[in-house]
Write an enzyme that holds these catalytic residues in place. Structure first.
Site, mmCIF file in Angstrom:
data_model
loop_
_atom_site.group_PDB
_atom_site.id
_atom_site.type_symbol
_atom_site.label_atom_id
_atom_site.label_comp_id
_atom_site.label_asym_id
_atom_site.label_seq_id
_atom_site.Cartn_x
_atom_site.Cartn_y
_atom_site.Cartn_z
ATOM 1 N N LYS A 19 -51.346 -8.921 -21.329
ATOM 2 C CA LYS A 19 -52.587 -9.408 -20.720
ATOM 3 C C LYS A 19 -52.857 -8.690 -19.407
ATOM 4 C CE LYS A 19 -52.633 -13.406 -18.204
ATOM 5 N NZ LYS A 19 -53.233 -13.188 -16.880
ATOM 6 N N ASN A 20 -51.838 -8.619 -18.563
ATOM 7 C CA ASN A 20 -52.062 -8.090 -17.214
ATOM 8 C C ASN A 20 -52.240 -6.571 -17.169
ATOM 9 O OD1 ASN A 20 -52.043 -10.644 -16.254
ATOM 10 N ND2 ASN A 20 -50.051 -10.511 -15.226
ATOM 11 N N ARG A 26 -59.434 -15.190 -12.193
ATOM 12 C CA ARG A 26 -59.389 -14.455 -10.926
ATOM 13 C C ARG A 26 -59.429 -12.948 -11.126
ATOM 14 N NH1 ARG A 26 -57.527 -15.742 -6.246
ATOM 15 N NH2 ARG A 26 -56.502 -13.744 -6.226
ATOM 16 N N CYS A 41 -56.651 -21.501 -6.103
ATOM 17 C CA CYS A 41 -56.224 -21.805 -7.463
ATOM 18 C C CYS A 41 -54.962 -22.627 -7.377
ATOM 19 C CB CYS A 41 -56.021 -20.542 -8.283
ATOM 20 S SG CYS A 41 -54.485 -19.733 -7.915
ATOM 21 N N ARG A 85 -54.206 -17.435 -2.623
ATOM 22 C CA ARG A 85 -54.431 -16.130 -3.253
ATOM 23 C C ARG A 85 -55.661 -15.396 -2.717
ATOM 24 N NH1 ARG A 85 -53.083 -16.706 -9.607
ATOM 25 N NH2 ARG A 85 -52.852 -14.466 -9.496
ATOM 26 N N ASP A 107 -43.944 -14.617 -12.596
ATOM 27 C CA ASP A 107 -44.528 -15.143 -13.836
ATOM 28 C C ASP A 107 -43.476 -15.657 -14.829
ATOM 29 O OD1 ASP A 107 -47.065 -14.716 -12.924
ATOM 30 O OD2 ASP A 107 -47.462 -12.932 -14.131
ATOM 31 N N VAL A 167 -43.193 -15.169 -3.941
ATOM 32 C CA VAL A 167 -44.470 -14.450 -4.118
ATOM 33 C C VAL A 167 -45.662 -15.371 -3.854
ATOM 34 C CG1 VAL A 167 -45.895 -13.085 -5.697
ATOM 35 C CG2 VAL A 167 -43.408 -12.859 -5.764
ATOM 36 N N ARG A 214 -55.176 -18.956 -22.171
ATOM 37 C CA ARG A 214 -55.590 -17.835 -21.329
ATOM 38 C C ARG A 214 -54.591 -16.691 -21.446
ATOM 39 N NH1 ARG A 214 -55.299 -19.003 -15.762
ATOM 40 N NH2 ARG A 214 -55.519 -16.765 -15.813
#
Ligand code: UD1
Length: 421
Positions: free
Chosen positions: A22-23, A93, A117, A122, A308, A330, A400
């Site tokens: 996804k990223n 985002r 969020c 962020r 993540d 993070v 998502r």
């Protein structure tokens, strides 16, 4: 709103194919805005965030063709709107990723500010400040970033923090800027690397790829005939299914993935007692029926342990043998899953940015609520080992970022189904 109903208790066993990342898919689809030739992108995951990105590109006037295998052909030559509206940005985002490409190629971009969020404030100050240093004129007004530039100018940037989408936005902008841009303290995540390779395939001149200093020599235009690009495998999806194997004391083989981008996660899974074998494109995890051992985790930018994967390892530690410390460096406020895991009988104490997990013998099923993408995954993982039926609400977060999660888990022998509200 759909929910997931999971009956816990079975050790998972079987094989499955990992989807594209996804990223990486999100910035690469945004980067197609830079090309004056059609581009074909494959190994795109079937996800809600991808649909949102296609909607975003489509409403700008980009031509899109999607086939049943999620190969996407993008032609960004007839854009008539340079805007990412609030309605789309508020659900994703990563829409901020169109800022750099729109500004660099068309000299204009209007992008809604992402706002807060669930996992912290962020901000996007580094994206904005860097583009200003490259000569952009930027006003933030009524919740929107309004940016214009005749042509961006290359410059030397030292980023205050390692930011993934920040580095990506600057890379895309710099690719079409006048002169050389040097990005110091750049993010080295494999998805940033994938984007850099994609940009070079389109004719960009980026060196230092994979390091924290990226040098970009701007070019006049981007785009080549018949460009076809395959997105790299999703390391977070891979890690999540490996934890599913470990938490259920099972055995899973994941194909179409890349063990080289999962080092930190594999080290921790081995420490938890997993037997792991890898080939070029597959990873096999076997717990041999044993209870996992608790592990200590500290999240940080790549190549350290990914934030993540933090929530998934919190779930793993919840049933592991011993005490595991999970430190999140993070994002502030990325422990929303802890409250829900407590409701399932986990023993976790939060002290500042550390979760102290004392492994319970077992978890008990409960109705729980997903709060963000990876937190949702941790609740599903907990549901797989809990005694009884766990109902996970608000699973739009999962959709998502996880491609057909209930089908993939069913393939591994889990009892899980989607129930409409
Ligand atoms: C990306 C990933 C997300 C992952 C995160 C960290 C995508 C689409 N999302 O998010 O899944 O969890 O990287 O690996 O790729 N920051 C600032 N100012 C900025 C930008 C960031 O202070 O302008 C801070 C953030 O608040 C955070 C840290 O930097 O504390 C890292 O954030 P960043 O890497 O930018 O995360 P995203 O790119 O949003």
């Amino acid at each position: 709103m759909d929910k997931l109903l999971i009956t816990g208790g079975q050790p998972l066993a079987g094989e499955l194919r990992i989807s594209g990342a996804k990223n990486a898919a999100l910035p690469i689809l945004a980067a197609t805005l830079l090309s004056d030739k059609p581009v074909s992108v494959g190994n795109i995951p079937h996800l809600h965030d991808i649909t949102t990105t296609l909607e975003l590109l489509g409403q700008m006037g980009v031509d899109l063709m999607v086939d049943e295998k999620m190969n996407i052909e993008v032609n960004a030559n007839h854009i008539n709107k340079f805007e990412a509206p609030y309605e789309l940005v508020k659900t994703m985002r990563a829409s901020i990723l169109v800022l750099g490409p729109l500004l660099a190629r068309f000299g204009e971009a209007h992008v809604s500010l992402p706002g807060g969020c669930a996992i912290g404030t962020r901000p996007v100050d580094i994206h904005i400040d860097s583009l200003i240093k490259m000569g952009a004129n930027i006003q933030v007004e009524a919740g929107y970033i309004h940016a214009t530039a005749k042509r961006l100018i290359g410059c030397h940037l030292l980023l205050d923090k390692v930011t993934v989408t920040g580095t990506e936005n600057i890379l895309m902008a710099a690719a079409l800027a006048d002169g050389v841009t040097i990005i110091e303290n750049a993010a080295k995540e494999p998805e940033v690397t994938d984007l850099a390779h994609f940009l070079n395939k389109m004719g960009a001149k980026i060196t230092g790829i994979g390091s924290d200093i990226l040098t970009v020599e701007g070019v006049e235009r981007l785009g080549v005939e018949n460009l076809r690009y395959e997105i790299l495998p999703d390391r977070i999806e891979t890690g999540t299914y490996l934890v599913a194997g470990a938490i259920t004391r099972g055995r899973v083989k994941l194909k179409n993935t890349d063990p080289r981008i999962l080092d930190a996660v594999l080290v921790k899974l081995r420490e938890a007692g997993a037997d792991i074998e890898c080939g070029d494109t597959w990873i096999e995890l076997n717990m041999h029926g044993k209870r996992p051992k608790a592990v200590n985790i500290r999240t940080a930018p790549y190549p350290a342990f990914p934030t993540d994967m933090q929530a998934q390892f919190t779930a793993l530690n919840s049933v592991a043998d011993g005490i595991g410390l999970i430190t999140e460096t993070v994002f502030e406020n990325r422990f929303m899953h802890v409250q829900e895991l407590l409701r399932m009988g986990a023993q976790i104490k939060l002290e500042s940015n550390t979760a102290i997990c004392s492994g319970a013998e077992h978890l008990t099923a409960a109705p729980v609520m997903a709060t963000d993408l990876r937190a949702s995954a941790s609740l599903v993982l907990a549901g797989l080992v809990a005694q009884g039926e766990t109902l996970v609400d608000r699973i739009y977060h999962i959709d998502r970022g996880y491609d057909h999660i209930e089908e993939k888990l069913t393939q591994l022998g889990a009892t899980i189904r989607r129930v409409p509200n």
